[in-house]
Design an enzyme around this catalytic site. Structure first.
Site, PDB file in Angstrom:
ATOM      1  N   ARG A 120       0.811  -1.235   0.000  1.00 45.94           N
ATOM      2  CA  ARG A 120       0.000   0.000   0.000  1.00 45.94           C
ATOM      3  C   ARG A 120       0.839   1.277   0.000  1.00 45.94           C
ATOM      4  NH1 ARG A 120      -2.636  -3.383   3.421  1.00 45.94           N
ATOM      5  NH2 ARG A 120      -4.537  -4.257   2.542  1.00 45.94           N
ATOM      6  N   LYS A 142       0.742  10.985 -11.295  1.00 50.08           N
ATOM      7  CA  LYS A 142      -0.015   9.985 -12.063  1.00 50.08           C
ATOM      8  C   LYS A 142       0.906   8.800 -12.322  1.00 50.08           C
ATOM      9  CE  LYS A 142      -3.476  12.688 -14.574  1.00 50.08           C
ATOM     10  NZ  LYS A 142      -3.926  13.164 -15.896  1.00 50.08           N
ATOM     11  N   GLU A 184       5.451  19.595 -25.014  1.00 50.54           N
ATOM     12  CA  GLU A 184       4.787  19.755 -23.707  1.00 50.54           C
ATOM     13  C   GLU A 184       5.161  21.110 -23.077  1.00 50.54           C
ATOM     14  OE1 GLU A 184       2.461  17.742 -22.724  1.00 50.54           O
ATOM     15  OE2 GLU A 184       2.845  15.919 -23.874  1.00 50.54           O
ATOM     16  N   LYS A 226       3.085  23.211 -13.767  1.00 50.28           N
ATOM     17  CA  LYS A 226       2.384  21.949 -13.477  1.00 50.28           C
ATOM     18  C   LYS A 226       2.140  21.825 -11.972  1.00 50.28           C
ATOM     19  CE  LYS A 226       1.744  17.135 -14.383  1.00 50.28           C
ATOM     20  NZ  LYS A 226       2.006  15.925 -15.139  1.00 50.28           N
ATOM     21  N   GLU A 236      -7.528  15.613 -10.485  1.00 55.15           N
ATOM     22  CA  GLU A 236      -8.134  15.957 -11.777  1.00 55.15           C
ATOM     23  C   GLU A 236      -9.659  15.904 -11.742  1.00 55.15           C
ATOM     24  OE1 GLU A 236      -5.931  14.555 -15.280  1.00 55.15           O
ATOM     25  OE2 GLU A 236      -7.787  14.653 -16.419  1.00 55.15           O
ATOM     26  N   ARG A 240      -7.104  20.551 -13.415  1.00 55.33           N
ATOM     27  CA  ARG A 240      -5.945  19.795 -13.906  1.00 55.33           C
ATOM     28  C   ARG A 240      -6.139  19.350 -15.356  1.00 55.33           C
ATOM     29  NH1 ARG A 240      -2.187  15.296 -10.816  1.00 55.33           N
ATOM     30  NH2 ARG A 240      -1.002  14.688 -12.656  1.00 55.33           N
ATOM     31  N   ASN A 244      -4.358  18.675 -20.441  1.00 53.03           N
ATOM     32  CA  ASN A 244      -4.607  17.792 -21.585  1.00 53.03           C
ATOM     33  C   ASN A 244      -4.802  18.566 -22.888  1.00 53.03           C
ATOM     34  OD1 ASN A 244      -4.538  15.475 -19.968  1.00 53.03           O
ATOM     35  ND2 ASN A 244      -6.664  15.817 -19.338  1.00 53.03           N
ATOM     36  N   HIS A 247      -4.349  16.997 -26.251  1.00 53.17           N
ATOM     37  CA  HIS A 247      -4.134  15.557 -26.061  1.00 53.17           C
ATOM     38  C   HIS A 247      -5.284  14.685 -26.563  1.00 53.17           C
ATOM     39  CE1 HIS A 247      -0.725  16.969 -23.846  1.00 53.17           C
ATOM     40  NE2 HIS A 247      -0.346  15.748 -23.519  1.00 53.17           N
ATOM     41  N   HIS A 251      -4.380  11.732 -29.007  1.00 52.27           N
ATOM     42  CA  HIS A 251      -4.619  10.288 -28.829  1.00 52.27           C
ATOM     43  C   HIS A 251      -5.274   9.702 -30.064  1.00 52.27           C
ATOM     44  CE1 HIS A 251      -4.591  11.207 -24.272  1.00 52.27           C
ATOM     45  NE2 HIS A 251      -3.383  10.882 -24.696  1.00 52.27           N
ATOM     46  N   HIS A 264       4.208  10.643 -29.526  1.00 52.89           N
ATOM     47  CA  HIS A 264       3.173  11.319 -28.740  1.00 52.89           C
ATOM     48  C   HIS A 264       3.327  12.851 -28.798  1.00 52.89           C
ATOM     49  CE1 HIS A 264       0.268  12.095 -25.626  1.00 52.89           C
ATOM     50  NE2 HIS A 264       1.187  12.698 -24.897  1.00 52.89           N
TER      51      HIS A 264
HETATM   52  P1  NAD Z   1      10.082   6.693 -22.725  1.00 51.58           P
HETATM   53  O1  NAD Z   1      10.130   6.514 -21.280  1.00 51.58           O
HETATM   54  O2  NAD Z   1       9.752   5.515 -23.563  1.00 51.58           O
HETATM   55  O3  NAD Z   1      11.430   7.343 -23.226  1.00 51.58           O
HETATM   56  C1  NAD Z   1      11.580   7.616 -24.604  1.00 51.58           C
HETATM   57  C2  NAD Z   1      12.815   6.926 -25.174  1.00 51.58           C
HETATM   58  O4  NAD Z   1      13.953   7.682 -24.791  1.00 51.58           O
HETATM   59  C3  NAD Z   1      13.044   5.519 -24.650  1.00 51.58           C
HETATM   60  O5  NAD Z   1      13.582   4.738 -25.676  1.00 51.58           O
HETATM   61  C4  NAD Z   1      14.072   5.730 -23.538  1.00 51.58           C
HETATM   62  O6  NAD Z   1      14.850   4.585 -23.282  1.00 51.58           O
HETATM   63  C5  NAD Z   1      14.894   6.840 -24.134  1.00 51.58           C
HETATM   64  N1  NAD Z   1      15.578   7.681 -23.165  1.00 51.58           N
HETATM   65  C6  NAD Z   1      15.046   8.282 -22.073  1.00 51.58           C
HETATM   66  N2  NAD Z   1      15.954   9.057 -21.488  1.00 51.58           N
HETATM   67  C7  NAD Z   1      17.080   8.960 -22.210  1.00 51.58           C
HETATM   68  C8  NAD Z   1      18.368   9.544 -22.122  1.00 51.58           C
HETATM   69  N3  NAD Z   1      18.670  10.450 -21.177  1.00 51.58           N
HETATM   70  N4  NAD Z   1      19.311   9.188 -23.024  1.00 51.58           N
HETATM   71  C9  NAD Z   1      19.005   8.304 -24.027  1.00 51.58           C
HETATM   72  N5  NAD Z   1      17.806   7.736 -24.185  1.00 51.58           N
HETATM   73  C10 NAD Z   1      16.847   8.065 -23.282  1.00 51.58           C
HETATM   74  O7  NAD Z   1       8.998   7.820 -23.118  1.00 51.58           O
HETATM   75  P2  NAD Z   1       8.709   9.259 -22.521  1.00 51.58           P
HETATM   76  O8  NAD Z   1       8.363  10.095 -23.674  1.00 51.58           O
HETATM   77  O9  NAD Z   1       9.758   9.704 -21.578  1.00 51.58           O
HETATM   78  O10 NAD Z   1       7.375   8.994 -21.660  1.00 51.58           O
HETATM   79  C11 NAD Z   1       6.216   8.495 -22.279  1.00 51.58           C
HETATM   80  C12 NAD Z   1       5.409   7.770 -21.241  1.00 51.58           C
HETATM   81  O11 NAD Z   1       5.069   8.678 -20.216  1.00 51.58           O
HETATM   82  C13 NAD Z   1       4.114   7.185 -21.757  1.00 51.58           C
HETATM   83  O12 NAD Z   1       3.949   5.890 -21.247  1.00 51.58           O
HETATM   84  C14 NAD Z   1       3.050   8.114 -21.208  1.00 51.58           C
HETATM   85  O13 NAD Z   1       1.818   7.453 -20.989  1.00 51.58           O
HETATM   86  C15 NAD Z   1       3.684   8.561 -19.927  1.00 51.58           C
HETATM   87  N6  NAD Z   1       3.239   9.864 -19.446  1.00 51.58           N
HETATM   88  C16 NAD Z   1       2.866   9.936 -18.148  1.00 51.58           C
HETATM   89  C17 NAD Z   1       2.482  11.150 -17.640  1.00 51.58           C
HETATM   90  C18 NAD Z   1       2.139  11.251 -16.184  1.00 51.58           C
HETATM   91  O14 NAD Z   1       1.658  12.294 -15.767  1.00 51.58           O
HETATM   92  N7  NAD Z   1       2.411  10.231 -15.408  1.00 51.58           N
HETATM   93  C19 NAD Z   1       2.459  12.290 -18.441  1.00 51.58           C
HETATM   94  C20 NAD Z   1       2.857  12.175 -19.757  1.00 51.58           C
HETATM   95  C21 NAD Z   1       3.251  10.952 -20.263  1.00 51.58           C
HETATM   96  N1  GLY Z   2       0.017  14.810 -17.983  1.00 51.85           N
HETATM   97  C1  GLY Z   2      -1.194  15.377 -17.498  1.00 51.85           C
HETATM   98  C2  GLY Z   2      -1.320  15.310 -16.027  1.00 51.85           C
HETATM   99  O1  GLY Z   2      -0.398  14.952 -15.321  1.00 51.85           O
HETATM  100  O2  GLY Z   2      -2.357  15.599 -15.517  1.00 51.85           O
END
Ligand code: NAD
Ligand code: GLY
Length: 357
Positions: A120, A142, A184, A226, A236, A240, A244, A247, A251, A264
């Site tokens: 938990r 999130k 972003e 943020k 949200e 919040r 989006n 977004h 999507h 993305h």
């Molecule tokens: P990712 O984590 O897949 O990273 C993108 C690519 O870059 C990967 O191949 C990774 O290995 C590489 N990489 C990352 N850092 C690096 C570095 N310093 N040097 C070399 N390579 C590197 O993708 P992302 O764009 O970072 O994140 C996308 C994910 O985040 C999705 O799953 C999405 O749903 C999620 N997301 C979550 C939130 C949230 O609020 N939690 C918000 C936006 C997106």
């Molecule tokens: N990425 C949108 C949020 O965190 O609410």
């Protein structure tokens, strides 16, 4: 300009700092944050090969375990979540065990979800390595995984105890991924801060060169925005949702064109332009948004697409309330609002105007 910055996310007893600067992976005092003797670093094969040793060498005083996952979105599954839980069980982890998420948004989301769910809740630290993760996914709590029927379908709001963003790691981030982070950052200016938007217009070439000072400012201001929004609406239920912006279109674009074919952040750039087409925002401001997106090296056009299919996908989007689409739109640059009463015609109008531009 400063070479270091600390932003606070104010959430009562769940408040935490976001540390932003150079050389943090090898110099930041992580041991101060890790209360127990054990920690688990969750990362992926790409990041581990470049940065894992540096981080381990910096956390000298604790018992450090590591878990190296496969790279990519396809790793954000129940199976991988289970692998992390198994590892924690093997370690005999308890509530004092800290999870460190070293990676992009994929690692942050899944490691965060494991932290939220094991016993938990374990303390966890976000160490985001992609620009998108540094300005968005590591902040706000999130966490989650994908399901065969939908992205991020399973998850929870669970805040980290700290976010540590070392801008030096961005040097190895592939160009296309880097630009996705810029999308972003532009979003924050567009929805919340017209002065920041102006700053971005003047400094985008420095950001494209990954200039340290410009990066620290852009990441800090993005995180500040943020943090401000999240502290007003952590779960949200209202405001919040403006995060989006672009977004819902994005999507649908990703789904229609194919995940991975379009990234993305690229889809978000186009989504912001589509949303602006049916926003109250003035024509000159619409043009400023397009120009900033073009100057960031992000796409601003889409090859011909099936408008009806895109609309269908959007109607299935989880942001539909009472069977009506909701969209985040702009009053003007720096000022977003949520429109609850979006009709199908509005979406078609956005597609038409986007194509005509
Ligand atoms: P990712 O984590 O897949 O990273 C993108 C690519 O870059 C990967 O191949 C990774 O290995 C590489 N990489 C990352 N850092 C690096 C570095 N310093 N040097 C070399 N390579 C590197 O993708 P992302 O764009 O970072 O994140 C996308 C994910 O985040 C999705 O799953 C999405 O749903 C999620 N997301 C979550 C939130 C949230 O609020 N939690 C918000 C936006 C997106
Ligand atoms: N990425 C949108 C949020 O965190 O609410």
């Amino acid at each position: 300009m400063k070479n270091k910055s600390i932003i606070k996310v104010n959430l009562f007893d769940r408040s935490y700092p976001i540390e932003i600067g150079s050389s943090l992976l090898n110099e930041f005092n992580f041991s101060e944050l890790i209360l127990g003797n054990d920690c688990l670093i969750v990362t992926n094969e790409v990041i581990a090969s470049i940065y894992l040793d540096m981080l381990i060498n910096n956390i000298k005083t604790n018992n450090i375990e590591t878990l190296i996952l496969e790279d990519g979105e396809s790793t954000k599954t129940e199976k991988t979540w289970s692998t992390i839980i198994d590892k924690l069980v093997d370690m005999k982890a308890n509530r004092d065990t800290t999870i460190l998420a070293l990676g992009g948004g994929v690692i942050g989301d899944i490691a965060g979800f494991a932290a939220a769910t094991y016993m938990r809740g374990l303390p966890f630290i976000q160490i985001p390595t992609s620009l998108l993760a540094q300005v968005d996914s590591s902040v706000g709590g999130k966490t989650g995984i994908n399901h065969a029927k939908g992205k991020n379908l399973v998850g929870s709001f669970y805040q980290p105890i700290a976010v540590v963003s070392d801008i030096d790691v961005l040097k190895t981030l592939p160009d296309r991924e880097y630009k996705c982070g810029l999308a972003e950052i532009i979003k924050y200016g567009a929805i919340y801060d017209s002065d920041f938007f102006v700053w971005l217009e003047g400094n985008i070439s420095l950001l494209l060169k990954r200039d340290n000072d410009a990066l620290i400012y852009a990441i800090s201001r993005s995180c500040e925005i943020k943090a401000d929004i999240v502290s007003q609406d952590e779960l949200e239920t209202g405001k919040r949702a403006i995060l989006n912006f672009g977004h819902t279109f994005a999507h649908a674009i990703e789904n229609h064109i194919g995940y991975g074919t379009i990234f993305h952040g690229e889809a978000v750039a186009i989504g912001m332009l589509m949303a602006s087409k049916i926003s109250l925002i003035s024509q000159p401001d619409k043009e400023r948004l397009i120009n900033l997106i073009i100057n960031s090296g992000l796409p601003h056009k889409l090859e011909e697409f099936d408008k009806n299919e895109m609309l269908e996908i959007m109607l299935m989007d989880k942001k539909i309330k009472n069977k009506k689409l909701r969209l985040v739109l702009l009053n003007k640059l720096g000022d977003a609002y949520i429109e609850d009463n979006i009709q199908n015609d509005h979406i078609m109008d956005a597609f038409e105007k986007f194509h005509q531009a």
